[in-house]
Design an enzyme around this catalytic site. Structure first.
Site, mmCIF file in Angstrom:
data_model
loop_
_atom_site.group_PDB
_atom_site.id
_atom_site.type_symbol
_atom_site.label_atom_id
_atom_site.label_comp_id
_atom_site.label_asym_id
_atom_site.label_seq_id
_atom_site.Cartn_x
_atom_site.Cartn_y
_atom_site.Cartn_z
ATOM 1 N N HIS A 85 14.808 34.604 87.303
ATOM 2 C CA HIS A 85 13.407 34.435 87.265
ATOM 3 C C HIS A 85 13.317 33.062 86.250
ATOM 4 C CE1 HIS A 85 12.192 37.246 90.952
ATOM 5 N NE2 HIS A 85 12.562 37.837 89.952
HETATM 6 O O1 RIB Z 1 8.350 38.032 88.813
HETATM 7 C C1 RIB Z 1 8.666 37.645 87.803
HETATM 8 C C2 RIB Z 1 8.359 37.058 86.208
HETATM 9 O O2 RIB Z 1 7.902 39.009 85.860
HETATM 10 C C3 RIB Z 1 9.590 36.996 84.694
HETATM 11 O O3 RIB Z 1 9.186 36.074 84.219
HETATM 12 C C4 RIB Z 1 9.493 38.073 84.681
HETATM 13 O O4 RIB Z 1 10.539 38.463 83.667
HETATM 14 C C5 RIB Z 1 8.915 38.386 84.611
HETATM 15 O O5 RIB Z 1 7.853 39.130 83.766
#
Ligand code: RIB
Ligand code: CA
Length: 326
Positions: free
Chosen positions: A243
């Protein structure tokens, strides 16, 4: 080339590691510091992980600073990899590097003030819960003009949530902070699950990280292998999302992405706290306050991330036919 003056606000976190290393591998970014927030793992482990990554990439003078150890109001909820805690030493080597004694919130405010005095502005790349940034904006409201933009990974609009059916983790973990930041008026670019779910990294990408025998590429591949993020039932194909790197990739190559203006908001209390919504069609009558990214060139994104990080501390030239991604 005018470089982005960036502070990464992060809860490292394996996908945060990809974002941090990608930023460190990219000359387009002048990385001012790393502000750390509790999220995926507790604050103490997040700080150790951030210092380990800075040392691994040779950024031994980079300011790493402690921010909030808990959300503004709700009870703390760590990420699903909370048990990971500190990155294992055999994945990311230990380091003597320690965080600077100053507060991350004061650091963000100071850098924003300096930028405003220069007539410029910093970019906050937010890839964890938004607690630190909300505190900086609320405790030092005069610094907003020194923040050119906030580029963040978070939210779920057309996509279902993953931490709950209605929420993405960074917003779920501190919905009040998200509400403060999204109402602040600071220019905002959002990379929600809608787009981060479109790019899945597989073993081929892990091998691409390792293609030039760089310590950073090797560590990135090992972290992604150790903490498997694939979910063929959910995604219908092999691989898992990384992500946070997408927030940095947007800064580097915005042409790989598509986005639309929208009014965005978040539910802060009740049974669906953490739910994020986006009004793309003006039905709420609220003015757009965000540029919401909804599509990515998956191959281009994966290649940018793997080839840039593979090149960080590389000891071998790029494999034949794979030029360095400009
Ligand atoms: O939903 C994904 C996010 O939540 C990313 O930033 C992951 O590292 C967690 O922090
Ligand atoms: Ca994160």
């Amino acid at each position: 080339m005018s470089r982005h003056q960036v502070i990464i606000d992060t809860d490292p976190g394996v996908d945060d590691a990809a974002a941090i290393l990608l930023a460190m591998a990219s000359p387009e970014i002048d990385l001012l510091g790393i502000s750390v927030v509790a999220g995926n793992v507790g604050l103490e482990a997040s700080l150790v992980n951030a210092c380990k990554l800075a040392a691994l990439a040779g950024y031994c003078n980079l300011p790493v600073l402690a921010g909030a150890s808990r959300p503004l109001i709700r009870e703390p909820v760590l990420g699903k990899y909370a048990h990971v805690g500190r990155f294992a030493d055999d994945l990311v080597p230990p380091t003597d590097l320690v965080p600077q004694p100053d507060s991350a919130i004061r650091f963000i405010a100071e850098r924003a003030r300096e930028a405003a005095r220069r007539g410029g502005g910093i970019t906050l790349c937010a890839i964890g819960p938004l607690t630190n940034i909300a505190l900086a904006l609320r405790l030092h409201p005069e610094v907003a003009p020194g923040i050119r933009q906030i580029v963040m990974m978070g939210g779920a609009f057309a996509a279902l949530g993953h931490r709950t059916p209605w929420s993405e983790y960074n917003i779920h973990a501190d919905p009040h902070a998200a509400d403060v930041v999204w109402r602040s008026g600071v220019p905002l670019t959002l990379l929600p699950l809608d787009v981060t779910f479109q790019a899945l990294f597989t073993e081929a990408d892990f091998s691409a990280f390792e293609a030039r025998d760089g310590v950073c590429g090797r560590a990135m591949a090992e972290l992604l292998r150790a903490y498997d993020r694939s979910d063929e039932k959910r995604f219908g194909r092999p691989g898992g999302p990384v992500h946070d790197a997408m927030a940095v990739a947007w800064l580097l190559r915005p042409e790989l992405f598509h986005g639309r203006e929208a009014a965005v908001g978040v539910t802060t209390c009740g049974p669906t706290a953490g739910h994020s919504w986006a009004d793309f069609h003006g039905v709420t009558g609220q003015s757009p306050n965000a540029h919401v990214i909804d599509a990515v060139d998956e191959a281009g994104y994966r290649r940018l991330v793997t080839e840039r990080i593979a090149g960080l501390g590389a000891t071998r030239e790029a494999p034949e036919g794979r030029e360095i991604v400009a």
